[in-house]
Design an enzyme around this catalytic site. Structure first.
Site, PDB file in Angstrom:
ATOM      1  N   GLU A  73       0.800  -1.217   0.000  1.00  0.00           N
ATOM      2  CA  GLU A  73       0.000   0.000   0.000  1.00  0.00           C
ATOM      3  C   GLU A  73       0.839   1.275   0.000  1.00  0.00           C
ATOM      4  O   GLU A  73       0.624   2.164  -0.813  1.00  0.00           O
ATOM      5  CB  GLU A  73      -0.926   0.009   1.224  1.00  0.00           C
ATOM      6  N   ASP A  97      -0.634  -5.282   3.106  1.00  0.00           N
ATOM      7  CA  ASP A  97      -1.156  -4.106   3.811  1.00  0.00           C
ATOM      8  C   ASP A  97      -0.450  -4.089   5.167  1.00  0.00           C
ATOM      9  O   ASP A  97      -0.687  -4.949   6.020  1.00  0.00           O
ATOM     10  CB  ASP A  97      -2.676  -4.200   3.982  1.00  0.00           C
ATOM     11  N   ILE A  99      -0.470  -2.093   7.784  1.00  0.00           N
ATOM     12  CA  ILE A  99      -1.457  -1.985   8.874  1.00  0.00           C
ATOM     13  C   ILE A  99      -2.799  -1.782   8.187  1.00  0.00           C
ATOM     14  O   ILE A  99      -3.035  -0.744   7.565  1.00  0.00           O
ATOM     15  CB  ILE A  99      -1.204  -0.786   9.822  1.00  0.00           C
ATOM     16  N   ASP A 100      -3.666  -2.786   8.253  1.00  0.00           N
ATOM     17  CA  ASP A 100      -5.029  -2.593   7.761  1.00  0.00           C
ATOM     18  C   ASP A 100      -5.871  -2.205   8.968  1.00  0.00           C
ATOM     19  O   ASP A 100      -5.936  -2.951   9.956  1.00  0.00           O
ATOM     20  CB  ASP A 100      -5.562  -3.870   7.111  1.00  0.00           C
ATOM     21  N   THR A 102      -5.767   1.426   9.855  1.00  0.00           N
ATOM     22  CA  THR A 102      -4.873   2.467  10.388  1.00  0.00           C
ATOM     23  C   THR A 102      -5.613   3.431  11.328  1.00  0.00           C
ATOM     24  O   THR A 102      -5.051   3.869  12.341  1.00  0.00           O
ATOM     25  CB  THR A 102      -4.214   3.233   9.218  1.00  0.00           C
ATOM     26  N   ASP A 225      -6.032  -4.668   0.653  1.00  0.00           N
ATOM     27  CA  ASP A 225      -7.068  -4.827   1.678  1.00  0.00           C
ATOM     28  C   ASP A 225      -7.624  -6.254   1.697  1.00  0.00           C
ATOM     29  O   ASP A 225      -8.112  -6.713   2.730  1.00  0.00           O
ATOM     30  CB  ASP A 225      -8.256  -3.882   1.409  1.00  0.00           C
TER      31      ASP A 225
HETATM   32  C1  IPD Z   1      -9.011   0.691   5.356  1.00  0.00           C
HETATM   33  C2  IPD Z   1      -9.720  -0.378   6.144  1.00  0.00           C
HETATM   34  C3  IPD Z   1     -11.188  -0.026   6.314  1.00  0.00           C
HETATM   35  C4  IPD Z   1     -11.866   0.258   4.994  1.00  0.00           C
HETATM   36  C5  IPD Z   1     -11.104   1.335   4.227  1.00  0.00           C
HETATM   37  C6  IPD Z   1      -9.664   0.894   4.030  1.00  0.00           C
HETATM   38  P1  IPD Z   1      -6.398   1.135   5.840  1.00  0.00           P
HETATM   39  O1  IPD Z   1      -7.644   0.335   5.138  1.00  0.00           O
HETATM   40  O2  IPD Z   1      -9.625  -1.636   5.525  1.00  0.00           O
HETATM   41  O3  IPD Z   1     -11.898  -1.065   6.949  1.00  0.00           O
HETATM   42  O4  IPD Z   1     -13.199   0.657   5.239  1.00  0.00           O
HETATM   43  O5  IPD Z   1     -11.701   1.577   2.995  1.00  0.00           O
HETATM   44  O6  IPD Z   1      -8.972   1.903   3.323  1.00  0.00           O
HETATM   45  O7  IPD Z   1      -6.344   2.484   5.191  1.00  0.00           O
HETATM   46  O8  IPD Z   1      -6.670   1.206   7.282  1.00  0.00           O
HETATM   47  O9  IPD Z   1      -5.252   0.268   5.454  1.00  0.00           O
HETATM   48 CA    CA Z   2      -6.233  -1.398   4.150  1.00  0.00          CA
HETATM   49 CA    CA Z   3      -3.072   0.154   5.416  1.00  0.00          CA
END
Ligand code: IPD
Ligand code: CA
Ligand code: CA
Length: 275
Positions: A73, A97, A99-100, A102, A225
């Protein structure tokens, strides 16, 4: 070369090792300065910890699997929300990813994960999703089943939408009053049991795999994601499609994942609300 000598099971074990190592680093840095930075807008954020986690995983892959490509990412996502690298490439590739979730991480909500998926010729074949706070580790390899901390996973048994708990989320650009996802949410009221927005798509998919959620939909997600979570859902017996009901591809801009039984009913509600 290591990749030629070992199979996808070894790659899965390596993905687990990298996700745990990155998880330890994230936990170590969590209470220091996060250096929060806006990417596209105020709800699309990156921290210095995301970058450190990504660097660690990329370095491990580059050293142990130098012939594989990497999509991650913070390196490949750009700053304008481009769908970078979503098209399938030949050979093995790792999709990260770092940190999914964030926003959860920034707000100290213990619901975020390091997500590592592996694709072969564009097809997701391995997934590892690790929550470093709770220690929850979700893993799957195509044809090898899905697991939570080593125990087999299976999707929920709900047969009807009225019994279903459904997850969703907002892509950053959908965080406004006219967004389609809000219309879809409204249209599920009184039809599904309830809705949850937990803030980490990779873990949402693992929750579908474990039967905690019956289903999940989300527009505008990126390969990082979902690459890991979708293998985990499929291996747990679930179904993953795009908004039209076609088989989900990493280049798709919409995703609907369910236990299978409620898939058509959920798609019908989402489609009619989106018109
Ligand atoms: C997000 C998370 C979130 C989703 C967002 C994503 P990130 O990823 O997965 O649940 O609703 O659209 O962007 O930015 O925390 O890696
Ligand atoms: Ca993510
Ligand atoms: Ca992320």
């Amino acid at each position: 070369m290591k990749a030629q000598a070992n199979g996808e099971e070894t790659m899965l074990q390596d993905a687990v090792r990298y996700s745990k190592e990155a998880g330890s680093l994230v936990m170590e840095l969590m209470n220091g300065p996060l250096r929060i930075h806006e990417k596209v807008n105020l709800s699309d954020l990156v921290t210095a910890v995301d970058v450190r986690s990504e660097e660690l995983v990329r370095a491990r892959i580059a050293s142990e699997y130098p012939e594989h490509w990497i999509l991650s990412e913070e390196t490949d996502g750009g700053t304008n929300g481009e769908r970078g690298g979503a098209d399938p490439r030949p050979g093995y590739g790792w999709i990260i990813d770092p940190i999914d979730g964030t926003i959860n991480f920034i707000h100290k909500i213990a619901h975020f994960a390091i997500s590592i998926g592996i694709v072969k010729d564009g097809e997701p074949v391995v997934g590892a999703v690790f929550n470093p706070v709770t220690g929850d580790l979700y893993t799957a390899r195509k044809g090898g089943g899905a697991f939570w901390n080593g125990q087999p996973l299976a999707v929920g048994r709900e047969r009807e939408l009225g019994q279903a708990l459904i997850g969703t989320g907002f892509q950053a650009k959908d965080w406004h009053p006219d967004s389609v996802v809000l219309r879809q949410l409204c249209s599920l009221t009184g039809k599904a049991r309830n809705v949850r927005i937990n803030g980490a798509a990779s873990l949402d998919l693992c929750h579908v795999a474990s039967g905690r959620l019956t289903g999940f939909w989300h527009d505008g997600l990126y390969p990082w994601d979902v690459a890991a979570g979708l293998v985990i859902v499929r291996e747990a017996g679930g179904v993953v499609s795009n908004r039209d009901g076609g088989e989900f591809a990493l280049s798709d801009d919409s995703l609907v994942a369910t236990n299978g039984a409620v898939h058509e009913a959920l798609l019908a509600v989402l489609q009619s609300a989106a018109r």
